[in-house]
Design an enzyme around this catalytic site. Structure first.
Site, PDB file in Angstrom:
ATOM      1  N   ASP A 134      -3.919  13.973  19.122  1.00  0.00           N
ATOM      2  CA  ASP A 134      -4.259  14.440  17.771  1.00  0.00           C
ATOM      3  C   ASP A 134      -4.784  15.870  17.797  1.00  0.00           C
ATOM      4  O   ASP A 134      -5.251  16.357  18.828  1.00  0.00           O
ATOM      5  CB  ASP A 134      -5.310  13.527  17.120  1.00  0.00           C
TER       6      ASP A 134
ATOM      7  N   GLU B 154      -8.967  11.496  19.190  1.00  0.00           N
ATOM      8  CA  GLU B 154     -10.092  12.006  19.975  1.00  0.00           C
ATOM      9  C   GLU B 154     -10.969  12.914  19.123  1.00  0.00           C
ATOM     10  O   GLU B 154     -12.198  12.889  19.226  1.00  0.00           O
ATOM     11  CB  GLU B 154      -9.580  12.786  21.196  1.00  0.00           C
TER      12      GLU B 154
END
Ligand SMILES: [Zn+2]
Length: 413
Positions: free
Chosen positions: A84, A179
């Site tokens: 991400d 994350e």
């Protein structure tokens, strides 16, 4: 210094960065955004294509794979990167630009004429003359955080699978979602990863081997006022916005904020205030390297809330504090094997490792706490989470060589 990995790394990063994978802390889904699976599915296919085993997408959105051992008796090593990109800046429609053989001067951006990147702004760039530099086009972040880590692990995996004569133990790969919003390590990941120890490739300058992160809590303060028509409000209305503002005003301003602290000092950061005269919700992150410092910041916040509450008993002010992640040093300092191995591999490359406490957290912070020791290694990424984000292809190549040295060293009798 050019290596055989340069073109592969460049090609991978450019391709991965163009896929929008921004996470979003407000959706409540797992992964937080379905677009992250676009890259995860591509990685599944690529891992299968290079001959990795046990390739799968978990129902919490992580991609897992194995590179089978070519040597006996070596520890199982996990390699992690997150797919991400940060929610803090525009991340859709990334157009990566390669500035080949960088000349040491200012870099301009096609889509943002006023924007420049130079060694004045980013001193580390001053060391990268002759390198191939990748940036975005000026209106988005690049997403080298952490697609550089993905590219490094994929290139190392491809190399190891193509060269089975290189001795190494079992290697477990994990590409995690979310994350950036603190959700990269699902409770099931440690068991699914099944590694003796692991590394995140999510660090910055060449040589950085990090084993210390913040300890982090997050607070939600809710102020409920008394809502009533303003025309008949005299003596009755209690405005939550005034009280919420008072809490913000009473918290430290010139100390203990992110903008006034550095190195080993922690902070309280009010990052969101939403609501109306009837009700206001404040979101505050608390950070410190030590648990007593973190607890003191929580206590300070509770006292501020209590003080403002005392000025207006008709309002209701609540303060909830929950743990996010803990400094991985608490566990790693008891057994420095993973850190020492990475440092030795780094020295094998002629680079003196440096360990700087991370003023943030990584998937490794949480993973370490859950029993899989997991230091963080450099990739080269710089100026992350904004339009000036950049990375050197040759730095990524050094990270790839570190990865290879490391698994080889771990297999030595
Ligand atoms: Zn990252």
């Amino acid at each position: 210094m050019r290596t055989d990995f340069d073109r592969e790394l460049e090609e991978r990063l450019v391709r991965y960065a163009a896929i929008d994978t921004q996470s979003d802390e407000n959706t409540g889904t797992k992964p937080s955004t379905a677009i992250q699976l676009d890259l995860q599915r591509l990685l599944l296919a690529e891992l299968t294509g290079i001959g990795a085993s046990e390739v799968r997408l978990t129902d919490y959105g992580a991609v897992l794979a194995t590179i089978p051992a070519t040597a006996e008796g070596a520890p199982v090593i996990g390699l992690l990167a997150h797919v991400d990109t940060a929610p803090q800046f525009h991340a859709a429609g990334v157009k990566p630009v390669v500035h080949r053989n960088y000349n040491g001067g200012a870099i301009s951006f096609a889509d943002a004429p006023g924007l420049t990147l130079s060694p004045d702004i980013s001193p580390y760039l001053g060391e990268k003359s002759g390198h191939d530099i990748i940036t975005a086009s000026g209106t988005t972040l690049l997403g080298a955080d952490d697609k550089a880590g993905v590219a490094v692990i994929m290139s190392a995996a491809r190399h190891l699978l193509a060269n089975p004569s290189i001795p190494h133990g079992p290697i477990r790969i994990a590409f995690t979602p979310d994350e950036e919003i603190g959700g990269g390590v699902d409770a099931r990941l440690p068991a699914d990863l099944a590694a003796d120890f692991a590394y995140t490739f999510d660090g910055a300058a060449v040589g950085e081997i990090e084993y210390e992160s913040f300890s982090a809590d997050m607070a939600t303060v809710t102020v409920t006022g008394v809502s009533i028509h303003p025309g008949t409000a005299k003596g009755k209305l209690v405005n939550a916005l005034h009280l919420g503002s008072k809490i913000v005003q009473t918290l430290p301003h010139v100390t203990m904020t992110p903008e006034t602290t550095e190195e080993r000092a922690g902070f309280l950061h009010v990052y969101e205030m939403k609501g109306s005269a009837a009700k206001v919700v404040l979101k505050i992150i608390l950070r410190d390297f030590e648990l007593d410092g973190l607890a003191a910041k929580g206590e300070l916040l509770r006292q501020v809330c209590a003080t403002v509450q005392a000025t207006e008993p008709r309002a209701e002010i609540t303060c909830e504090i929950r743990a996010q992640y803990r400094n991985m040093r608490y566990w790693l300092e008891k057994d420095m094997t993973p850190v020492d191995l990475a440092r030795a591999a780094c020295r094998d490359l002629g680079i003196e490792p440096v360990s700087i406490p991370i003023r943030g957290g990584t998937d490794g912070s949480r993973l370490t706490e859950l029993g899989v020791p997991c230091p963080n290694l450099f990739t080269g990424m710089q100026e992350i989470h904004g339009p000036l984000e950049w990375i050197s292809v040759q730095d990524m190549a050094v990270a790839t060589q570190l990865c290879l040295k490391l698994v080889e060293r771990a297999a030595r009798p």
